[in-house]
Design a protein around this motif. Structure first.
Motif, mmCIF file in Angstrom:
data_model
loop_
_atom_site.group_PDB
_atom_site.id
_atom_site.type_symbol
_atom_site.label_atom_id
_atom_site.label_comp_id
_atom_site.label_asym_id
_atom_site.label_seq_id
_atom_site.Cartn_x
_atom_site.Cartn_y
_atom_site.Cartn_z
ATOM 1 N N TYR A 160 -0.716 -7.234 5.804
ATOM 2 C CA TYR A 160 0.005 -6.907 4.570
ATOM 3 C C TYR A 160 -1.278 -7.053 3.389
ATOM 4 N N LYS A 161 -1.218 -6.284 2.365
ATOM 5 C CA LYS A 161 -2.355 -6.535 1.540
ATOM 6 C C LYS A 161 -1.863 -6.058 0.009
ATOM 7 N N ILE A 162 -2.177 -6.748 -0.911
ATOM 8 C CA ILE A 162 -1.478 -6.364 -2.353
ATOM 9 C C ILE A 162 -2.746 -6.625 -3.279
ATOM 10 N N ILE A 163 -3.055 -5.437 -3.740
ATOM 11 C CA ILE A 163 -4.080 -5.285 -4.669
ATOM 12 C C ILE A 163 -3.831 -4.536 -5.922
ATOM 13 N N GLU A 164 -4.840 -4.860 -6.971
ATOM 14 C CA GLU A 164 -4.742 -4.019 -8.331
ATOM 15 C C GLU A 164 -5.408 -2.777 -8.260
ATOM 16 N N LYS A 165 -4.956 -1.873 -8.804
ATOM 17 C CA LYS A 165 -5.766 -0.540 -9.003
ATOM 18 C C LYS A 165 -6.889 -0.831 -9.389
ATOM 19 N N ARG A 166 -7.960 -0.037 -8.861
ATOM 20 C CA ARG A 166 -9.513 -0.095 -9.062
ATOM 21 C C ARG A 166 -10.034 -1.240 -8.145
ATOM 22 N N GLN A 167 -9.386 -1.982 -7.542
ATOM 23 C CA GLN A 167 -9.998 -3.064 -6.609
ATOM 24 C C GLN A 167 -10.355 -2.409 -5.327
ATOM 25 N N SER A 168 -10.955 -3.128 -4.502
ATOM 26 C CA SER A 168 -11.596 -2.655 -3.046
ATOM 27 C C SER A 168 -10.784 -3.460 -2.108
ATOM 28 N N VAL A 169 -10.512 -2.703 -0.856
ATOM 29 C CA VAL A 169 -9.813 -3.122 0.028
ATOM 30 C C VAL A 169 -10.491 -2.890 1.485
ATOM 31 N N PHE A 216 -0.644 3.058 19.286
ATOM 32 C CA PHE A 216 -0.711 2.657 17.866
ATOM 33 C C PHE A 216 -0.929 0.999 17.570
ATOM 34 N N GLY A 217 -1.376 0.581 16.810
ATOM 35 C CA GLY A 217 -1.216 -0.504 16.236
ATOM 36 C C GLY A 217 -0.223 -0.779 15.318
ATOM 37 N N PRO A 218 -0.070 -2.106 14.825
ATOM 38 C CA PRO A 218 1.151 -2.558 13.984
ATOM 39 C C PRO A 218 1.174 -1.924 12.508
ATOM 40 N N GLY A 219 -0.088 -1.497 12.122
ATOM 41 C CA GLY A 219 -0.113 -1.234 10.847
ATOM 42 C C GLY A 219 -0.493 -2.117 9.653
ATOM 43 N N THR A 220 -1.176 -1.920 8.563
ATOM 44 C CA THR A 220 -1.434 -2.553 7.615
ATOM 45 C C THR A 220 -0.707 -2.123 6.454
ATOM 46 N N ARG A 221 0.297 -2.818 5.726
ATOM 47 C CA ARG A 221 1.012 -1.986 4.454
ATOM 48 C C ARG A 221 0.248 -2.481 3.251
ATOM 49 N N LEU A 222 -0.366 -1.619 2.756
ATOM 50 C CA LEU A 222 -0.934 -1.556 1.366
ATOM 51 C C LEU A 222 -0.253 -1.481 0.110
ATOM 52 N N THR A 223 -0.015 -2.503 -0.717
ATOM 53 C CA THR A 223 0.411 -2.040 -2.172
ATOM 54 C C THR A 223 -0.451 -2.182 -3.193
ATOM 55 N N VAL A 224 -0.635 -1.001 -4.026
ATOM 56 C CA VAL A 224 -1.623 -1.171 -5.053
ATOM 57 C C VAL A 224 -0.672 -1.099 -6.555
ATOM 58 N N LEU A 225 -0.886 -2.036 -7.138
ATOM 59 C CA LEU A 225 -0.147 -2.519 -8.415
ATOM 60 C C LEU A 225 -1.194 -1.907 -9.611
#
Lengths: 112, 109
Positions: A10-19, A103-112
């Motif tokens: 899981y990853k939560i970032i703000e818009k314009r950030q890098s991941v 398939f892998g389990p996946g990474t759930r990305l949330t961009v705020l």
């Protein structure tokens, strides 16, 4: 055999950030795929590697997305800068034969 | 454009009833067709592929080139069949998978 590994989960970032996301395929699998799965949709291929060469990146938004597979094993997918519409699950898959993708389990990305 | 269509987003049937998940594709040539399944809290996995002509967990799927369909069927649904099902295709000469939007199957007790 061990399955496809992905991190982070899981990853939560703000818009314009890098991941960046990491994938370790099943040992011996020459082909590696990155898919983007937006909520309510099926997975969509972003990029396909055969060993360390790119086979198909026609749907990769190259202005912000990049991917590499050094030494033909692990792979990283990067988004820079992220947009709100990049919120999705990013799936890594690998295969030895055509169609038999694991398939892998996946990474759930949330961009705020 | 190459496309896989699953017309039903949601499908609910009772345990013991027959189930059919629809899939249509739009390709020329000889694509390879698959059904993938994702059970709750598990990763996406292959259920069956048309070239193997197997029955997996009681499911079968027949490729109908005339109707460009690859519907998934099971005569008697079980509660453990509840999952997300994706139809997918590998276009002729390619390795990538093109997925449909998926059908969430719920088996009611």
């Amino acid at each position: 055999e061990a399955g496809v590994a992905q991190s982070p989960r899981y990853k939560i970032i703000e818009k314009r950030q890098s991941v960046a996301f990491w994938c370790n395929p099943i040992s011996g699998h020459a082909t590696l795929y990155w898919y983007q799965q937006i909520l309510g949709q099926g997975p969509k291929l972003l990029i396909q590697f055969q060993n360390n060469g790119v086979v198909d990146d026609s749907q990769l938004p190259k202005d912000r997305f990049s991917a590499e597979r050094l030494k033909g094993v692990d792979s990283t997918l990067k988004i820079q800068p992220a947009k709100l519409e990049d919120s999705a699950v990013y799936l890594c898959a690998s295969s030895w034969t055509i169609g038999e993708q694991f398939f892998g389990p996946g990474t759930r990305l949330t961009v705020l | 454009a190459q496309r896989v269509t699953q017309p039903e987003k949601l499908l609910s049937v009772f345990k013991g009833a027959p189930v059919e998940l629809k899939c249509n594709y739009s390709y020329s040539g000889s694509p390879e067709l698959f059904w993938y399944v994702q059970y709750s809290r598990q990763r996406l996995q292959l259920l069956l592929r048309h070239i193997s002509r197997e029955s997996i967990k009681g499911f079968t799927a027949d490729l109908n080139k005339g109707e460009t369909s690859f519907h998934l069927k099971k005569p008697f649904a079980q509660e453990e069949d509840s999952a997300m099902y994706y139809c997918a295709s590998t276009p002729s000469g390619a390795q990538k998978l093109v997925f449909g939007q998926g059908t969430r199957l719920t088996i009611n007790p």
